[in-house]
Write a protein that holds these residues in place. Structure first.
Motif, PDB file in Angstrom:
ATOM      1  N   ASP A 147      79.501 -46.340  -0.556  1.00  0.00           N
ATOM      2  CA  ASP A 147      79.624 -45.646  -1.824  1.00  0.00           C
ATOM      3  C   ASP A 147      81.052 -45.152  -2.000  1.00  0.00           C
ATOM      4  N   ASP A 148      82.021 -46.009  -1.628  1.00  0.00           N
ATOM      5  CA  ASP A 148      83.420 -45.594  -1.633  1.00  0.00           C
ATOM      6  C   ASP A 148      84.328 -46.792  -1.893  1.00  0.00           C
ATOM      7  N   MET A 149      85.610 -46.690  -1.496  1.00  0.00           N
ATOM      8  CA  MET A 149      86.610 -47.718  -1.768  1.00  0.00           C
ATOM      9  C   MET A 149      86.219 -49.088  -1.244  1.00  0.00           C
ATOM     10  N   ARG A 150      85.376 -49.134  -0.225  1.00  0.00           N
ATOM     11  CA  ARG A 150      85.005 -50.435   0.341  1.00  0.00           C
ATOM     12  C   ARG A 150      84.219 -51.286  -0.651  1.00  0.00           C
ATOM     13  N   ASN A 151      83.642 -50.641  -1.664  1.00  0.00           N
ATOM     14  CA  ASN A 151      82.982 -51.427  -2.719  1.00  0.00           C
ATOM     15  C   ASN A 151      83.939 -52.422  -3.354  1.00  0.00           C
ATOM     16  N   ALA A 152      85.215 -52.025  -3.493  1.00  0.00           N
ATOM     17  CA  ALA A 152      86.190 -52.891  -4.141  1.00  0.00           C
ATOM     18  C   ALA A 152      86.356 -54.207  -3.389  1.00  0.00           C
ATOM     19  N   VAL A 153      86.371 -54.139  -2.062  1.00  0.00           N
ATOM     20  CA  VAL A 153      86.535 -55.353  -1.267  1.00  0.00           C
ATOM     21  C   VAL A 153      85.373 -56.305  -1.499  1.00  0.00           C
ATOM     22  N   HIS A 154      84.160 -55.769  -1.484  1.00  0.00           N
ATOM     23  CA  HIS A 154      82.979 -56.623  -1.621  1.00  0.00           C
ATOM     24  C   HIS A 154      82.831 -57.178  -3.036  1.00  0.00           C
ATOM     25  N   GLN A 192      90.216 -41.668 -17.011  1.00  0.00           N
ATOM     26  CA  GLN A 192      90.164 -40.955 -18.288  1.00  0.00           C
ATOM     27  C   GLN A 192      90.319 -39.442 -18.151  1.00  0.00           C
ATOM     28  N   VAL A 193      90.357 -38.931 -16.927  1.00  0.00           N
ATOM     29  CA  VAL A 193      90.430 -37.485 -16.712  1.00  0.00           C
ATOM     30  C   VAL A 193      91.478 -37.192 -15.631  1.00  0.00           C
ATOM     31  N   TRP A 194      91.902 -35.934 -15.578  1.00  0.00           N
ATOM     32  CA  TRP A 194      92.799 -35.507 -14.503  1.00  0.00           C
ATOM     33  C   TRP A 194      91.948 -35.214 -13.265  1.00  0.00           C
ATOM     34  N   ALA A 195      91.869 -36.184 -12.381  1.00  0.00           N
ATOM     35  CA  ALA A 195      91.046 -36.039 -11.179  1.00  0.00           C
ATOM     36  C   ALA A 195      91.807 -36.574  -9.980  1.00  0.00           C
ATOM     37  N   GLN A 196      91.585 -35.973  -8.827  1.00  0.00           N
ATOM     38  CA  GLN A 196      92.233 -36.394  -7.587  1.00  0.00           C
ATOM     39  C   GLN A 196      91.352 -37.414  -6.866  1.00  0.00           C
ATOM     40  N   PRO A 197      91.953 -38.426  -6.249  1.00  0.00           N
ATOM     41  CA  PRO A 197      91.163 -39.359  -5.441  1.00  0.00           C
ATOM     42  C   PRO A 197      90.437 -38.622  -4.323  1.00  0.00           C
ATOM     43  N   GLU A 198      89.185 -38.998  -4.093  1.00  0.00           N
ATOM     44  CA  GLU A 198      88.398 -38.405  -3.012  1.00  0.00           C
ATOM     45  C   GLU A 198      88.191 -39.467  -1.935  1.00  0.00           C
ATOM     46  N   LEU A 199      88.952 -39.358  -0.867  1.00  0.00           N
ATOM     47  CA  LEU A 199      88.927 -40.360   0.194  1.00  0.00           C
ATOM     48  C   LEU A 199      88.572 -39.718   1.525  1.00  0.00           C
TER      49      LEU A 199
END
Length: 289
Positions: A24-31, A49-56
């Protein structure tokens, strides 16, 4: 050939095969990239679309890096939030833009992504020169990690937005002390007034870019067809080969000797049952051996 799509990181159960656990994170992009047939590509690290910080999490970052290295040719590029405006004369917007860019640069370092792509934005009354000065000074205030490079994306050039003219791209390079690069969006380049519809036109446009900006700065290409014609300044992407650039123009772009070895990321629409997988396959078909 390095070609892929702009893919989402959202969702909780994405896997490329039955043996791969869901994430449920960045690894989705790879798949997702693998499922589309891509081997490089682009991501948002958070909502654009919003001012949000990456959550890693450390686990997600390490997993993304290892799975990218194992499965993809790379490279990835992070696209900054749409709200970022490097050219703005407004102090509050400048502060938010700087904070957002710094967060993306830090995320890129953690993820092993070499590029953060950003539009120059709109000068909103500061003028072209003032807008470029604002953008350059903001860039130079950023702490760019080693191994990460900011890419300035070409724009469609509507209103007071900068980046539609090659002189704007050259201008920001000349003004900043930071080692930046350029990402050309083919749809934006067309509607900004540069013909890409024939092999001859592509060769002429690439030559002008080299003369005004320098091909040594070109690091990435957003490969998109356009629903609007040359010089209309209307930013609306089309399926590969089915817009105003057309098959002849797209074939010339992906085979041009100065462009063919660059990574291509698609931001094409899903229409008539044709999505990223169809568009990536179309690009591969247009590529000469």
């Amino acid at each position: 050939m390095k070609v892929g799509a702009h893919v989402s990181i959202s969702g909780s159960r994405v896997s490329s095969d039955d043996e791969t656990p869901p994430y449920d994170d960045m690894r989705n992009a790879v798949h997702r990239q693998l499922a589309f047939g891509g081997n490089c590509g682009q991501v948002f690290t958070t909502s654009p679309q919003v001012w949000a910080q990456p959550e890693l999490t450390d686990e997600a970052a390490e997993g993304f890096r290892s799975e990218t290295e194992e499965n993809l040719e790379g490279p990835w590029v992070i696209h900054s939030a749409y709200l970022v405006n490097l050219c703005t004369p407004k102090d509050d917007l400048r502060r938010k833009s700087k904070e957002s860019m710094q967060a993306e640069l830090d995320a890129a370092e953690r993820l092993g992504i070499p590029y953060v792509n950003v539009h120059l934005g709109a000068h909103t009354g500061a003028g072209v020169e003032g807008g470029l000065d604002n953008a350059a000074s903001l860039i130079d205030e950023l702490d760019v990690p080693e191994g990460v490079r900011i890419l300035i994306e070409s724009d469609a050039g509507s209103g007071t937005k900068l980046g539609g003219e090659f002189s704007h791209l050259a201008g920001i390079i000349d003004r900043t002390e930071t080692d930046i690069g350029i990402c050309i969006d083919t749809a934006h380049t067309l509607v900004a007034g540069n013909d890409l519809t024939t092999p001859e036109a592509v060769d002429e446009t690439v030559g002008r870019f080299d003369d005004e900006v320098g091909l040594e700065y070109l690091e990435y290409i957003h490969l998109n067809d356009s629903k609007h014609d040359v010089g209309t300044h209307k930013d609306e992407h089309a399926l590969i080969g089915e817009g105003y650039i057309g098959e002849d123009g797209m074939r010339a772009i992906v085979n041009h000797p100065d462009l063919r070895d660059l990574p291509f990321a698609l931001e094409t629409p899903t229409e008539d049952g044709k999505g990223f997988a169809w568009n990536i396959e179309k690009v591969k078909q247009l590529r000469d051996e």
